[in-house]
Design an enzyme around this catalytic site. Structure first.
Site, PDB file in Angstrom:
ATOM      1  N   SER B 151       0.840  -1.195   0.000  1.00  0.00           N
ATOM      2  CA  SER B 151       0.000   0.000   0.000  1.00  0.00           C
ATOM      3  C   SER B 151       0.884   1.257   0.000  1.00  0.00           C
ATOM      4  O   SER B 151       1.701   1.420  -0.912  1.00  0.00           O
ATOM      5  CB  SER B 151      -0.953  -0.054   1.191  1.00  0.00           C
ATOM      6  OG  SER B 151      -1.972   0.911   1.057  1.00  0.00           O
ATOM      7  N   ASP B 223      -9.912  -4.942  -4.317  1.00  0.00           N
ATOM      8  CA  ASP B 223      -9.277  -3.960  -3.437  1.00  0.00           C
ATOM      9  C   ASP B 223      -9.926  -2.591  -3.633  1.00  0.00           C
ATOM     10  O   ASP B 223      -9.989  -2.083  -4.754  1.00  0.00           O
ATOM     11  CB  ASP B 223      -7.790  -3.910  -3.808  1.00  0.00           C
ATOM     12  CG  ASP B 223      -6.981  -3.019  -2.901  1.00  0.00           C
ATOM     13  OD1 ASP B 223      -7.569  -2.208  -2.155  1.00  0.00           O
ATOM     14  OD2 ASP B 223      -5.745  -3.146  -2.947  1.00  0.00           O
ATOM     15  N   HIS B 255      -7.499  -5.681   0.249  1.00  0.00           N
ATOM     16  CA  HIS B 255      -6.299  -4.864   0.438  1.00  0.00           C
ATOM     17  C   HIS B 255      -5.424  -5.269   1.626  1.00  0.00           C
ATOM     18  O   HIS B 255      -4.349  -4.716   1.812  1.00  0.00           O
ATOM     19  CB  HIS B 255      -6.739  -3.397   0.612  1.00  0.00           C
ATOM     20  CG  HIS B 255      -5.626  -2.405   0.532  1.00  0.00           C
ATOM     21  ND1 HIS B 255      -4.937  -2.164  -0.634  1.00  0.00           N
ATOM     22  CD2 HIS B 255      -5.073  -1.596   1.470  1.00  0.00           C
ATOM     23  CE1 HIS B 255      -4.008  -1.239  -0.403  1.00  0.00           C
ATOM     24  NE2 HIS B 255      -4.055  -0.879   0.856  1.00  0.00           N
TER      25      HIS B 255
END
Lengths: 281, 281
Positions: B151, B223, B255
């Site tokens: 991320s 996601d 995610h």
């Protein structure tokens, strides 16, 4: 009979789905959560066995699914994994903060006033939860299950097996409480002194008669609980009743999830041997 | 130069040791923690490569070591894994609670007043931390390292690689921020508008010239960040500069750490290929 399940979360993991559910438990007289991992190969026409994992003191339904890494092996072997909460959390007021004594439900059925209304984790785990899983999930095999646990939950796995010959195909425990002397501060709340022996793994295995429980124990040699409990007395008792136990003392490891994640694969291989040789599909 | 390291914790895991250390960082002008996994085969006479793992927004040094399950693969391949904290946590007052904007250090060197004193995670990760690891730990190889992230940390892994050809042997990212438009609320604190392009992975890869970065990206198709960032524009830019990227879009995954733990083994295999073919032992 349990009321309807509520899905708290559902996340894809190793090709299967990691769920958390909530339901009202008649046994605990409050709502209770459990985690359930459905492996990728499970379906109504390809039912899978179930491992029940009993977590230790202070754990919720999250630690097992976040920290043990079991999903890889559950997916490989095609095994459903169910992880109940460790005490009747929703029966307690939200404040003040919950104490360790309140968390220490010890997988027994409490008989003392003030505790006996809700602290029935033994009946919840061995009866109501199994019934709920086998009735509500059409991809699980009936009567093909095993139990695994850690610390207080390792004690839980041992006593649930020892008190119910045939209920589980095998049993394994990471660093269990081998006896209850070291947990006397919690037991005194829950069980009358003369009855504690009925919940003590060492005393139960000494008198065990029944089909093989296929017990496996993994124990870190640097674990602080070794100073509080006595694996050697447990093993002496197993020798007395000639009950099969595989006891693995492993140098360097302590009591926590880093120990569990290291040996969870071996434990799943152990359980798969007994769950997958079953004819009960 | 970093001051002495303090050991916060040391636990055996998959035959190696999982550490958390703390040190004073001259770059961040505060103390900072990092995790370090030392695989079982590492020693002064058998030095091992290093993977730096950059975690995402809201993570501390704990999530990677508790939830990803990487230790099994680090132990198999004989790779040291270092996980820095995600922002200069100890530069902030303990109360009031830390905001998301304060956590979003974005692996850049901040240039705006109020942020530029401490928010230098880019220099910390690419210079000071590497120097610290290679000087203080005699079991790590010098100049044989790679970077991985998730991320915000996936963006970190990409920009640290793209801005430093040759620094890392390879790079992989789980669900990275492919560009910075979706993170404008954080960037505005840290970087002047005309300079944001220097920290944007899509813009950097469009102009990349240098040795192959061996980039691998894993991306869950469910996601939520796909609605905020644009992998397709990142891939167009990689096509323009003919930069090797392996982009894996995987149906059903979201995610979080359940996604990461599912694909961490593939990512370690990818890194091992480049780290272990090195002559730099």
């Amino acid at each position: 009979m349990s009321s309807d399940l509520q899905t708290i979360s559902a996340v894809k993991c190793f090709g299967g789905q990691q769920f958390i559910y909530s339901h009202y438990s008649e046994t605990l007289k409050c709502t209770s959560k459990f985690s359930l991992y459905c492996p990728p190969q499970a379906s109504e026409s390809n039912k899978v066995p179930v491992i029940y994992f009993l977590s230790g003191l202070t754990s919720s339904v999250k630690e097992l699914i976040q920290q043990s890494g079991f999903q890889k092996y559950a997916a490989q072997h095609g095994i459903c994994v169910v992880g109940p909460d460790t005490f009747p959390r929703d029966a307690l007021p939200i404040s003040p903060p919950i104490t360790r004594a309140q968390m220490a439900a010890m997988y027994v059925d409490a008989e003392t006033p003030g505790w006996s209304d809700h602290y029935k984790m033994y009946s919840y785990v061995t009866v109501e939860l199994i019934k709920t899983i086998e009735e509500k999930f059409n991809f699980v095999q009936k009567d093909n299950r095993s139990v695994m646990g850690h610390s207080m939950g390792g004690h839980g796995a041992l006593i649930c097996s020892l008190r119910n010959p045939g209920l589980y195909k095998c049993c394994s425990a990471f660093a269990p409480l081998y006896n209850l002397e070291g947990a006397a501060e919690f037991m005194v709340n829950l069980i009358q002194a003369e009855n504690v022996k009925d919940w003590d793994a060492t005393k139960l295995i000494r008198n065990y008669k029944g089909p093989s429980l296929n017990i496996r124990i993994d124990q870190g040699a640097e674990d602080y609980i070794l100073g509080m409990f006595s694996p050697d007395r447990f093993l002496s008792a197993a020798l007395e009743s000639k009950t099969t136990v595989s006891f693995n003392l492993i140098e360097g490891y302590d009591h926590g999830w880093f120990f569990i994640k290291t040996f969870i694969e071996d434990n799943f291989n152990h359980h798969a041997k007994f769950l997958k040789s079953s004819n009960n599909h």
